[in-house]
Design a protein around this motif. Structure first.
Motif, mmCIF file in Angstrom:
data_model
loop_
_atom_site.group_PDB
_atom_site.id
_atom_site.type_symbol
_atom_site.label_atom_id
_atom_site.label_comp_id
_atom_site.label_asym_id
_atom_site.label_seq_id
_atom_site.Cartn_x
_atom_site.Cartn_y
_atom_site.Cartn_z
ATOM 1 N N LEU A 44 0.947 -1.253 -0.055
ATOM 2 C CA LEU A 44 -0.024 0.104 0.153
ATOM 3 C C LEU A 44 0.880 1.285 0.040
ATOM 4 C CD1 LEU A 44 -2.670 -0.930 2.682
ATOM 5 C CD2 LEU A 44 -2.719 -1.568 0.251
ATOM 6 N N CYS A 45 1.924 1.213 -0.744
ATOM 7 C CA CYS A 45 2.796 2.411 -0.985
ATOM 8 C C CYS A 45 3.663 2.809 0.018
ATOM 9 C CB CYS A 45 1.970 3.665 -1.394
ATOM 10 S SG CYS A 45 0.640 3.435 -2.576
ATOM 11 N N SER A 46 3.725 1.901 1.264
ATOM 12 C CA SER A 46 4.537 2.276 2.310
ATOM 13 C C SER A 46 5.311 1.000 2.960
ATOM 14 C CB SER A 46 3.870 2.923 3.657
ATOM 15 O OG SER A 46 2.878 2.144 3.868
ATOM 16 N N THR A 47 6.445 1.158 3.609
ATOM 17 C CA THR A 47 7.423 0.097 4.090
ATOM 18 C C THR A 47 7.085 0.055 5.591
ATOM 19 O OG1 THR A 47 8.702 0.237 2.165
ATOM 20 C CG2 THR A 47 9.383 -0.888 3.907
ATOM 21 N N LYS A 48 7.098 -1.116 6.220
ATOM 22 C CA LYS A 48 7.036 -1.191 7.683
ATOM 23 C C LYS A 48 7.801 -2.483 7.945
ATOM 24 C CE LYS A 48 2.824 -3.598 8.735
ATOM 25 N NZ LYS A 48 1.636 -3.387 9.535
ATOM 26 N N SER A 49 8.393 -2.624 9.174
ATOM 27 C CA SER A 49 9.041 -3.887 9.725
ATOM 28 C C SER A 49 7.913 -4.706 10.353
ATOM 29 C CB SER A 49 10.083 -3.203 10.807
ATOM 30 O OG SER A 49 10.539 -4.469 11.266
ATOM 31 N N ILE A 50 7.795 -6.072 9.827
ATOM 32 C CA ILE A 50 6.965 -6.839 10.530
ATOM 33 C C ILE A 50 7.537 -7.965 10.964
ATOM 34 C CG2 ILE A 50 4.897 -6.203 9.004
ATOM 35 C CD1 ILE A 50 5.528 -8.615 7.212
ATOM 36 N N LEU A 51 6.926 -8.717 11.916
ATOM 37 C CA LEU A 51 7.398 -10.151 12.392
ATOM 38 C C LEU A 51 7.262 -11.003 11.229
ATOM 39 C CD1 LEU A 51 6.689 -10.706 16.201
ATOM 40 C CD2 LEU A 51 8.753 -10.205 15.250
#
Length: 570
Positions: A44-51
């Motif tokens: 969705l156009c954005s990056t995040k850190s996930i487990l």
């Protein structure tokens, strides 16, 4: 792969392949390494850190044959406590490796390791694994495929290809932050920003089209879709444009073939579908969107898609056709699907467990959304209250050590054994207007104790306390037969006369319909401590759960195994 034999463990590994030759009386033991760690993902156009597990989202698929044992070495390289549950795997006599936090184990702490045995017995079909601590299962999950024993075959013609279809949810915000805010506010959590098919939102979301999951099919061939609902909060409708599908299994148990235009699948459930590639060559959407029956509760109204693409030279439709999916609150469409499932119960594939014709215990369990008062009406629930949930008016409180540990070592003061067999207060559970007095449950850590081989009838009674809605109830350690369901209040005199005791579906998760009931039967043949809870994660966090203790039987083969080495410390 390892082999457990009478002479010990023997294996031969060549170029990464494991071969076992000429070893009699051996049991296949597959070994995997799960490393839980933070990984960056862009949606969705954005990056995040996930487990993730091993950096994969969804996580790796486990493959086994019926009766195999799989060993998984779980390493926690993340910054959060975590546990792993093998959803729908009965783990005979071995609750130590089942996974729910503070029920059968304490969490694996950051930097810790726990080796878990996943022991398959009666299961055959599709299951899944997921984290079972806080809301980490949002991204820590994957498929389990249990093939028939090598000397046997499917209950249907072998498909050309098999494909896991994992339905999930995605939040732009960090799921740990959402969970913490949800607990602090006392209200409903923030809704998801997208639904997913195999980790991808699909064409209808921004910045997503190029990564949409695609299944290439050949005209005239059949495909087994192993559909898993790994969403945190929502029951989903799923369908494929221009195609009917045939249901052949659910929760790793065969069903009578059922041809349908759509399915309803609850969080925790798996459904096996045969897709015949028999339509004009084109591109077709498969799609999923929410079924949400609660009045006034916000929900994610987006639609996730993936593509069926026929092989060949042609100009595909643009855009591809979308399937018909029922309206978001179409309860009739939901129960019309689930109510038609039947066990296969054929000569070559009989039911793995006998349907109990009589029972030694009858339980009526109300499943309710509740509220607790807050000081100065300062919480985000109705009228400033804090939202809660309960089974038989007890909102479950997790102990500080696992119930299984306390049970095995006879540690007092951790849990009580007086979980009620029926609601403490009888009232018109599904009335439109209910007195405020029934809204507040009591906190408790209570279990229901069963003798080995007890036969149980359990009626889940939905209520309209605070908000009537569907509740997908999941039982660990066994599967149950769904022998009946209906709307309104269960009538113990009339409704059992309509039970299906011939070929009811064998499931581990059943959606109790909004302001209705579902009756299940099972035999308590698996000694240990076994969790039961709503698989809508917010309801679980609010306390809609309890546990059964099944006592040991008279022989060594009917007694719980001792704890394994390396249990995570509390």
């Amino acid at each position: 792969m390892e082999m457990r034999c009478s002479g010990g463990v023997q294996m031969l590994q060549i170029l990464g392949l494991v071969l076992v030759l000429g070893i009699p009386n051996c049991e296949a033991v597959l070994r995997h390494k799960f490393v839980i760690k933070e990984t960056n993902y862009t949606r969705l156009c954005s990056t995040k850190s996930i487990l993730t597990v091993n950096g994969q989202f969804p996580g790796p698929t486990l493959y086994a044959h019926k009766g195999d044992t799989v060993i998984v070495d779980v390493y926690n390289k993340a910054n959060y406590n975590v546990t792993i549950h093998w959803h729908g795997v009965k783990q005979p006599r071995n609750p130590w490796h089942d996974g729910p936090e503070y029920i059968t184990q304490c969490p694996i702490k950051p930097g810790g390791k726990f080796t878990q045995n996943v022991t398959f017995s009666l299961e055959e079909g599709t299951l899944w694994w997921h984290a079972h601590s806080d809301w980490t299962r949002a991204t820590v999950h994957g498929a389990i495929i249990v093939y028939p024993k090598k000397s046997t075959s499917y209950a249907f013609a072998k498909p050309h290809t098999e494909v896991p279809i994992i339905l999930g949810e995605w939040w732009k915000q960090d799921i740990v932050d959402i969970y913490d805010e949800f607990l602090q506010s006392g209200g409903d959590p923030n809704i998801s920003d997208a639904y997913l098919i195999n980790g991808q939102p699909g064409d209808l979301y921004p910045c997503s089209k190029q990564d949409t999951f695609k299944l290439v099919v050949e005209y005239g061939k059949s495909y087994l879709l192993r559909v898993i609902n790994a969403a945190l909060q929502d029951i989903l409708f799923f369908a494929i444009a221009g195609h009917q599908v045939t249901v052949v299994g659910t929760d790793a148990s065969y069903t009578k073939p059922l041809k349908v235009d759509y399915i309803t699948i609850s969080p925790g459930q798996t459904i096996d579908l045969l897709l015949e590639a028999n339509q004009p060559k084109d591109h077709y959407y498969m799609a999923a969107r929410v079924y949400s029956s609660a009045t006034g509760v916000e929900f994610d109204n987006t639609t996730t898609t993936a593509l069926i693409q026929y092989k060949g030279r042609y100009t595909p439709s643009s855009p591809p056709p979308l399937p018909y999916l029922p309206y978001y609150n179409d309860t009739a469409a939901s129960v019309n699907f689930t109510g038609r499932l039947r066990s296969l119960a054929s000569g070559e594939h009989p039911v793995p467990i006998t349907v109990p014709q009589t029972v030694t215990h009858k339980f009526l369990f109300t499943v309710s959304v509740n509220t607790f008062p807050c000081v100065n009406d300062s919480c985000a629930g109705p009228n400033g209250s804090r939202l809660a949930a309960s089974v038989n008016n007890i909102s479950f409180v997790s102990p500080s050590i696992s119930i299984l540990q306390a049970y095995y070592y006879h540690i007092k003061g951790v849990f009580g054994t007086r979980f009620p067999s029926k609601p403490p207060l009888e009232f018109n559970y599904t009335a439109d207007y209910l007195p405020l007095a029934v809204r507040t449950p009591r906190n408790g850590t209570e279990v229901k104790v069963l003798k080995y081989n007890a036969t149980v009838e359990m009626v889940f009674q939905g209520t309209n306390v605070v908000a009537g809605t569907d509740h997908p109830m999941h039982l660990h350690g066994t599967s149950f037969y769904v022998v009946g369901w209906g709307f309104g209040n269960f009538d113990k005199k009339k409704d059992p006369k309509k039970y299906n005791l011939v070929d009811p579906p064998l499931q581990n998760t059943i959606a109790v319909p909004k302001n209705g009931w579902a009756a299940v039967r099972f035999q308590a043949f698996n000694p240990g401590v076994w969790f039961m809870h709503c698989h809508l994660e917010r309801h679980l966090s609010w306390g809609m759960e309890m546990a059964f203790i099944v006592k040991d039987g008279p022989t060594s083969e009917s007694q719980m195994l001792p704890p394994p080495p390396g249990m995570p410390p509390c």
